[in-house]
Design an enzyme around this catalytic site. Structure first.
Site, PDB file in Angstrom:
ATOM      1  N   GLU A 178       0.645  -1.245  -0.068  1.00 28.62           N
ATOM      2  CA  GLU A 178      -0.071   0.226   0.109  1.00 28.62           C
ATOM      3  C   GLU A 178       0.890   1.393  -0.106  1.00 28.62           C
ATOM      4  OE1 GLU A 178      -1.515   2.878   0.848  1.00 28.62           O
ATOM      5  OE2 GLU A 178      -2.065   2.492   2.873  1.00 28.62           O
ATOM      6  N   CYS A 223      -1.823   9.145   2.509  1.00 24.64           N
ATOM      7  CA  CYS A 223      -1.217   8.530   1.218  1.00 24.64           C
ATOM      8  C   CYS A 223      -2.342   8.657   0.353  1.00 24.64           C
ATOM      9  CB  CYS A 223      -0.993   7.156   1.204  1.00 24.64           C
ATOM     10  SG  CYS A 223      -2.194   6.024   2.015  1.00 24.64           S
TER      11      CYS A 223
END
Length: 489
Positions: free
Chosen positions: A262, A296
């Site tokens: 991720e 993110c």
């Protein structure tokens, strides 16, 4: 209004200092590191050191692998219902310690108190409960023709988590892995050790058997070199930068170790011609600056019709005063500091480089915010009518920096939305959710909010392209730690 905290900064530091001597959990025992490395726990809002922590030794890493391997088979044989009950007890334990988590995260991350409670702690509890609820609804055996197909735990998981969501990112890996019947070796970020150490205490209270979760601390590169590709590790799950994720994948390839990544993002917020421009700009700005821009999936590229640029400019200028950084312990604070002065310097460097290239700054810039004399604070910054090919519009800054891009028509908007190497998050604003969904289907991204849709802890989280592969949370997160086994009749 944020509720009154019962833990002060001084008390939070006392909690950190109490946890620091034994931050690791190996085979059910809390221990201190015996390695040669030393990690510093700091308060970024005051640019001050709290305490130093010793890193794990090579022998201790080996002990963690041994403990996880020994515990995994027995834990896999525990029924899904009982594993789910353990997860709910873990969520209960975190709720009991919510004020301590809030205070520790505020101190070590620089996140405002209210945000630490709402986003960092409550979200983590919701993550765990969503995994537990998904677990009891899943089938781990099914007949397919003449074969009995079993959903088996993938084995021992090495989880590497970042600092920006020091509790949520931990539970996003640990909860689905142990739900699947795996054991876990957790390596939290060296910049967020306090929350991980407190989490380990909650795990003990939940009744999770010894060895199912082990926590080790140390420098990311040193521990990764020991454990990525280790014969006792079956899965590596990493959250962090695309560059480090790529290096981990290359290292794991040597032993064909399964990897979940991720990674970074440069998420678009596309306001369609039919969309609510005022709401879209307001929410995008708040999302971009949330957690001091250290998300993110932050909406860091605002795509607006070219004919609306002047209106967008005035709206942004009117909204900026509400997003100014202050002491994270201040009442009603929206934005605190970033995680470290090193991160502050990196963000300032990106802003200055873009300015030197000729990109237009509408608001913000380098230097400390007005009224602040020290600490890792960054002025929220907006680049306006930016060249879509400029690095500031293409690469992740990981700070409170927004770029505004103008498009000529919807096809051009979709071209811009997909014109980076990333594909993690996104948002679409249109007249209806149906229209927004039609547009979102053309965006190569793991999650797209429709007209401000809320984050769903039961839905899969992960990215396309350089934002990684694999999914976290809910039943998709559990499935990431499962291997099917066919028994042929």
């Amino acid at each position: 209004m944020d509720r009154k905290m019962t833990v002060t900064r001084d008390q939070a530091i006392a909690v950190i200092e109490k946890l620091a001597p034994t931050p690791m959990l190996i085979a059910g025992e809390f221990v201190g590191g015996k390695g040669s490395g030393e990690l510093t726990i700091s308060d970024p809002a005051r640019d001050s050191t709290i305490i130093a922590v010793q890193s794990a030794s090579t022998d201790q890493l080996g002990q963690a692998v041994t403990a996880a391997s020994a515990a995994q088979r027995e834990w896999e044989n525990v029924s899904p219902t009982d594993r789910a009950a353990t997860l709910h007890r873990l969520a209960d334990a975190i709720e009991t310690c919510a004020d301590q988590f809030t205070a520790v995260i505020t101190t070590q991350l620089g996140s405002p108190v209210g945000l630490s409670e709402r986003l960092h702690v409550r979200l983590a509890v919701a993550d765990i409960r969503a995994v537990a609820e998904a677990l009891v609804s899943m089938k781990f055996e099914q007949q397919i023709g003449a074969s009995m197909v079993l959903e088996r735990a993938a084995g021992v998981v090495f989880a590497i988590t970042p600092w920006n969501y020091p509790l949520h990112q931990v539970v996003a890996k640990v909860a689905p892995a142990i739900a699947a019947g795996c054991s876990v070796i957790l390596k939290p970020s060296e910049e967020a050790l306090g929350a991980a150490a407190l989490f380990a205490r909650c795990v003990q209270e939940s009744g999770l058997p010894a060895g199912v979760l082990n926590v080790v601390v140390g420098g990311g590169r040193e521990i990764a070199n020991e454990l990525v590709g280790h014969p006792g590790i079956d899965v590596v799950s990493f959250t962090g930068s695309t560059e480090v994720g790529s290096a981990i994948a290359r290292q794991a390839a040597g032993t064909i170790t399964r990897v979940h990544l991720e990674l970074g993002g440069k998420s678009p917020s596309l306001i369609a011609p039919s969309g609510d421009l005022t709401t879209g700009v307001k929410v995008t700005l708040a999302n971009c600056f949330l957690n001091s821009g250290q998300s993110c999936n932050a909406l860091t590229r605002l795509l607006v019709p070219r004919e609306n640029l002047s209106q967008v400019e005035q709206q942004i200028l009117g909204l900026m005063p509400r997003h100014q950084p202050v002491d994270p312990w201040s009442n009603g604070a929206r934005m605190g500091s970033v995680v470290s002065v090193a991160r502050q310097a990196s963000i300032w460097s990106d802003i200055q480089a873009a300015k030197d290239r000729g990109d237009t700054i509408l608001a913000g810039g380098t230097g400390l915010p007005d009224g602040i004399e020290r600490g890792a604070f960054v002025r929220p910054t907006v680049f306006f009518d930016t060249d879509p090919n400029s690095p500031i519009a293409q690469e992740e800054v990981f700070g409170p920096v927004l770029t505004v891009l103008a498009y000529d028509d919807l096809n051009h908007a979709l071209e811009l939305a997909n014109a980076t190497r990333y594909g993690l998050g996104g948002s679409v604003w249109a007249s209806t959710n149906h229209e927004a969904a039609d547009i979102a289907r053309e965006i190569r991204s793991g999650q797209v909010d429709l007209n401000g849709g809320a984050f769903n802890p039961a839905a899969p989280f992960g990215g396309f392209k350089a934002s990684g592969y694999g999914r976290e949370l809910g039943r998709y997160g559990i499935a990431s730690f499962i291997e099917p086994q066919s028994l042929q009749n």
